[in-house]
Design a protein around this motif. Structure first.
Motif, PDB file in Angstrom:
ATOM      1  N   ASN A   1     -67.143  82.698 -28.659  1.00  0.00           N
ATOM      2  CA  ASN A   1     -67.673  83.974 -29.421  1.00  0.00           C
ATOM      3  C   ASN A   1     -68.131  83.806 -30.556  1.00  0.00           C
ATOM      4  N   TRP A   2     -67.637  82.701 -31.327  1.00  0.00           N
ATOM      5  CA  TRP A   2     -68.372  82.400 -32.701  1.00  0.00           C
ATOM      6  C   TRP A   2     -69.481  81.685 -32.609  1.00  0.00           C
ATOM      7  N   LEU A   3     -70.089  80.923 -31.583  1.00  0.00           N
ATOM      8  CA  LEU A   3     -71.278  80.281 -31.474  1.00  0.00           C
ATOM      9  C   LEU A   3     -72.271  81.401 -30.913  1.00  0.00           C
ATOM     10  N   THR A   4     -71.900  82.168 -29.994  1.00  0.00           N
ATOM     11  CA  THR A   4     -72.671  83.472 -29.665  1.00  0.00           C
ATOM     12  C   THR A   4     -72.961  84.127 -30.912  1.00  0.00           C
ATOM     13  N   LEU A   5     -72.068  84.562 -31.929  1.00  0.00           N
ATOM     14  CA  LEU A   5     -72.426  85.341 -32.943  1.00  0.00           C
ATOM     15  C   LEU A   5     -73.410  84.626 -33.892  1.00  0.00           C
ATOM     16  N   ASP A   6     -73.016  83.164 -33.925  1.00  0.00           N
ATOM     17  CA  ASP A   6     -73.965  82.286 -34.660  1.00  0.00           C
ATOM     18  C   ASP A   6     -75.468  82.422 -34.449  1.00  0.00           C
ATOM     19  N   ARG A   7     -75.439  82.506 -32.930  1.00  0.00           N
ATOM     20  CA  ARG A   7     -76.896  82.275 -32.431  1.00  0.00           C
ATOM     21  C   ARG A   7     -77.614  83.676 -32.567  1.00  0.00           C
ATOM     22  N   PHE A   8     -76.772  84.819 -32.328  1.00  0.00           N
ATOM     23  CA  PHE A   8     -77.607  86.075 -32.075  1.00  0.00           C
ATOM     24  C   PHE A   8     -77.438  87.099 -33.139  1.00  0.00           C
ATOM     25  N   SER A   9     -76.506  86.831 -33.853  1.00  0.00           N
ATOM     26  CA  SER A   9     -76.245  88.048 -35.011  1.00  0.00           C
ATOM     27  C   SER A   9     -77.062  87.725 -36.207  1.00  0.00           C
ATOM     28  N   ASN A  10     -76.763  88.716 -37.287  1.00  0.00           N
ATOM     29  CA  ASN A  10     -77.429  88.626 -38.544  1.00  0.00           C
ATOM     30  C   ASN A  10     -76.546  88.219 -39.526  1.00  0.00           C
ATOM     31  N   TYR A  11     -75.254  87.947 -39.181  1.00  0.00           N
ATOM     32  CA  TYR A  11     -74.234  87.735 -40.146  1.00  0.00           C
ATOM     33  C   TYR A  11     -74.716  86.330 -40.943  1.00  0.00           C
ATOM     34  N   SER A  12     -74.168  86.590 -42.308  1.00  0.00           N
ATOM     35  CA  SER A  12     -74.505  85.308 -43.098  1.00  0.00           C
ATOM     36  C   SER A  12     -73.387  84.364 -42.875  1.00  0.00           C
ATOM     37  N   SER A  13     -73.762  82.977 -43.532  1.00  0.00           N
ATOM     38  CA  SER A  13     -72.953  82.099 -43.320  1.00  0.00           C
ATOM     39  C   SER A  13     -71.517  82.209 -44.069  1.00  0.00           C
ATOM     40  N   GLU A  14     -71.637  82.949 -45.248  1.00  0.00           N
ATOM     41  CA  GLU A  14     -70.400  83.248 -45.839  1.00  0.00           C
ATOM     42  C   GLU A  14     -69.452  84.093 -44.783  1.00  0.00           C
ATOM     43  N   ASP A  15     -70.196  85.252 -44.210  1.00  0.00           N
ATOM     44  CA  ASP A  15     -69.440  86.122 -43.492  1.00  0.00           C
ATOM     45  C   ASP A  15     -68.804  85.314 -42.183  1.00  0.00           C
ATOM     46  N   LEU A  16     -69.728  84.473 -41.731  1.00  0.00           N
ATOM     47  CA  LEU A  16     -69.042  83.809 -40.512  1.00  0.00           C
ATOM     48  C   LEU A  16     -67.976  82.796 -40.795  1.00  0.00           C
ATOM     49  N   LEU A  17     -68.234  82.301 -41.812  1.00  0.00           N
ATOM     50  CA  LEU A  17     -67.133  81.042 -42.296  1.00  0.00           C
ATOM     51  C   LEU A  17     -66.022  81.969 -42.630  1.00  0.00           C
ATOM     52  N   ASN A  18     -65.998  83.112 -43.116  1.00  0.00           N
ATOM     53  CA  ASN A  18     -64.853  83.781 -43.756  1.00  0.00           C
ATOM     54  C   ASN A  18     -64.088  84.402 -42.615  1.00  0.00           C
ATOM     55  N   GLY A  19     -64.916  84.890 -41.369  1.00  0.00           N
ATOM     56  CA  GLY A  19     -64.298  85.372 -40.301  1.00  0.00           C
ATOM     57  C   GLY A  19     -64.725  87.023 -40.661  1.00  0.00           C
ATOM     58  N   ALA A  20     -65.543  87.201 -41.613  1.00  0.00           N
ATOM     59  CA  ALA A  20     -65.789  88.643 -41.751  1.00  0.00           C
ATOM     60  C   ALA A  20     -66.759  89.277 -40.668  1.00  0.00           C
ATOM     61  N   PHE A  21     -66.717  89.481 -39.432  1.00  0.00           N
ATOM     62  CA  PHE A  21     -67.575  90.023 -38.512  1.00  0.00           C
ATOM     63  C   PHE A  21     -66.686  90.682 -37.527  1.00  0.00           C
ATOM     64  N   SER A  22     -67.536  91.409 -36.650  1.00  0.00           N
ATOM     65  CA  SER A  22     -66.951  92.074 -35.674  1.00  0.00           C
ATOM     66  C   SER A  22     -67.688  92.034 -34.234  1.00  0.00           C
ATOM     67  N   ILE A  23     -66.977  91.950 -33.150  1.00  0.00           N
ATOM     68  CA  ILE A  23     -67.736  91.826 -31.877  1.00  0.00           C
ATOM     69  C   ILE A  23     -68.018  93.057 -31.185  1.00  0.00           C
ATOM     70  N   HIS A  24     -69.156  93.354 -30.762  1.00  0.00           N
ATOM     71  CA  HIS A  24     -69.196  94.561 -29.816  1.00  0.00           C
ATOM     72  C   HIS A  24     -69.861  94.120 -28.392  1.00  0.00           C
ATOM     73  N   TRP A  25     -68.809  94.124 -27.569  1.00  0.00           N
ATOM     74  CA  TRP A  25     -69.113  93.673 -26.289  1.00  0.00           C
ATOM     75  C   TRP A  25     -70.288  94.376 -25.535  1.00  0.00           C
ATOM     76  N   GLU A  26     -70.169  95.672 -25.544  1.00  0.00           N
ATOM     77  CA  GLU A  26     -71.025  96.513 -24.880  1.00  0.00           C
ATOM     78  C   GLU A  26     -72.375  96.338 -25.394  1.00  0.00           C
ATOM     79  N   SER A  27     -72.679  95.889 -26.599  1.00  0.00           N
ATOM     80  CA  SER A  27     -73.851  95.869 -26.948  1.00  0.00           C
ATOM     81  C   SER A  27     -74.782  94.414 -26.603  1.00  0.00           C
ATOM     82  N   GLU A  28     -74.136  93.546 -25.608  1.00  0.00           N
ATOM     83  CA  GLU A  28     -74.692  92.140 -25.455  1.00  0.00           C
ATOM     84  C   GLU A  28     -75.485  92.367 -24.384  1.00  0.00           C
ATOM     85  N   GLY A  29     -76.697  91.817 -24.585  1.00  0.00           N
ATOM     86  CA  GLY A  29     -77.777  91.789 -23.411  1.00  0.00           C
ATOM     87  C   GLY A  29     -77.681  90.809 -22.415  1.00  0.00           C
TER      88      GLY A  29
END
Length: 338
Positions: free
Chosen positions: A13-41
C-alpha cells in the motif's frame, strides 16, 4: 533495516501511494494519508500485482530504498523551509560579547544563546507567533525540548529561573547539551571561569574523607608497631638478662672446674700463704728460665715447661699448667704493684 512492524500488505500500500499519490514525504513518513481503493485505475492495480509477485526480500529492499529517499527528501525540504524562518535570519544570531557582560541570564536567554541565537529574537513567544512551520522545525523542537528540560529542573529546585552565565553553562555541560565555543570564549574574556563548584566541593569532600580514612589506618598501624616494639623490648630485655645470668653461671662453673683440676692433681690445698709464696717462685722461675710473658696471647713457655716435666718423669696437663702460671702471674703483678 528490516521493517518487521510493517506487514507485507502495508508495504505494498505504501509503495503504491509513494508511486502514484501527491502526498509529501512528510505525510508519507508520518502516515498522514488515506487510501481510496475505488479510485485506483488499471495502471495502479497492475503496479500492485507486480509488487505482489515480488519475494519478501526484494519487496523489503524496495520499501527500504523508498523510505530512505523520502527521509532525505523531507530533510532537504525542512532545510529549505528552515532557511527562511525568522531564527535563521542574519539578525537572529547572537552577539556573545554583549551577553557575556551580563551578570545574570534568564533560562530562556540561556537556551537561546546555547543554540547560537540572540535572546532578543528567539523566545518561546516568538516561536509560537511564527506558526507551525517554526514550531515543528527541527530547530524549534530542539529549543522547546531544552526549555522543557530546564523547567523540569526548575520545578524541583535544582535550577534557578535566573542565574549567572557560569552556572547555566555548567548545567548545560552536565546534561551534555552542546553550545557554541564562542559563548565560552566570550565569557572567559571577561574573567568568567566555567567551573562546577558544586562538583568541585563534592570531589574535595570525598578526598578529605579518603585522607581521613588513610590517616586513621596509618595511626592504627603506628599504634600496632609501637605495641610490637614495646613487646620486643620487653622480650629482648628478658632474654639478655637470662643470657647474662647463664654466662655468669658458665664462667663460675669454668673457674670451679679449673680449680678442682688443679686441686685434684696436687692433693689437698696448702696454706694460702705458702701457696702465695709458691706462686711467686713459679713466676720467677718461669720468667727467668723459660722467658714467660703473661701479656702475650700465646705462651711458648708452657710447651717448654711441659717438655722438662716429661723429661723429669712428671705429668701435668697443659690446662693445669696454664692455670698455675696465670695465678702466679696475677700474684706477682699484685705484689709488684704495691
Amino acid at each position: 533495516m528490516q521493517h518487521y512492524y510493517f506487514s507485507r500488505h502495508a508495504k505494498i500500500n505504501w509503495l503504491t501511494l509513494d508511486r502514484f499519490s501527491n502526498y509529501s514525504s512528510e505525510d508519507l513518513l508520518n502516515g498522514a494519508f488515506s487510501i481510496h481503493w475505488e479510485s485506483e485505475g488499471d495502471h495502479i492495480l497492475e503496479f500492485r500485482d507486480q509488487l505482489e509477485e515480488l519475494s519478501d526480500e526484494i519487496l523489503e529492499q524496495r520499501f527500504s530504498e523508498r523510505i530512505e529517499f523520502r527521509v532525505k527528501d523531507r530533510k532537504q525540504h525542512r532545510e529549505e523551509v528552515d532557511a527562511g524562518l525568522f531564527f535563521n535570519a542574519p539578525a537572529a544570531f547572537a552577539d556573545y560579547g554583549r551577553w557575556a557582560r551580563n551578570l545574570t541570564w534568564t533560562i530562556e536567554q540561556c537556551i537561546a544563546l546555547s543554540m547560537g541565537r540572540s535572546p532578543d529574537v528567539l523566545s518561546l513567544d516568538a516561536l509560537r507567533s511564527a506558526g507551525s512551520e517554526a514550531l515543528h522545525s527541527d530547530f524549534g523542537r530542539e529549543y522547546i525540548g531544552r526549555l522543557e528540560i530546564a523547567w523540569n529542573w526548575i520545578s524541583i529546585g535544582q535550577l534557578a529561573e535566573t542565574a549567572t552565565p557560569t552556572e547555566y553553562l555548567v548545567w548545560l555541560n552536565q546534561l551534555h547539551l552542546d553550545f557554541p565555543p564562542g559563548l565560552i570564549q566570550a565569557l572567559e574574556a571577561f574573567g568568567n571561569e566555567i567551573i562546577d563548584w558544586k562538583a568541585q566541593s563534592e570531589s574535595l569532600t570525598s578526598q578529605v574523607e579518603q585522607l581521613r580514612e588513610e590517616m586513621s589506618t596509618l595511626f592504627q598501624e603506628n599504634q600496632n608497631w609501637a605495641v610490637a616494639y614495646e613487646n620486643l623490648q620487653t622480650t629482648s630485655g628478658g632474654l639478655i638478662e637470662e643470657l647474662k645470668e647463664r654466662l655468669g653461671q658458665a664462667e663460675l662453673a669454668l673457674k670451679v672446674s679449673g680449680l678442682d683440676e688443679v686441686s685434684n692433681e696436687e692433693g689437698d690445698s696448702p696454706d694460702p700463704r705458702s701457696l702465695k709464696s709458691l706462686h711467686k717462685i713459679v713466676y720467677a722461675m718461669a720468667v727467668k728460665k723459660y722467658h714467660f710473658d703473661a701479656t702475650q696471647d700465646e705462651w711458648p713457655a708452657v710447651t717448654k715447661i711441659l717438655n722438662d716435666l716429661e723429661l723429669a718423669g712428671l705429668q701435668m696437663s697443659r690446662k693445669a699448667l696454664r692455670g698455675h702460671l696465670k695465678i702466679s702471674a696475677e700474684t706477682a703483678v699484685k705484689e709488684l704493684g704495691k
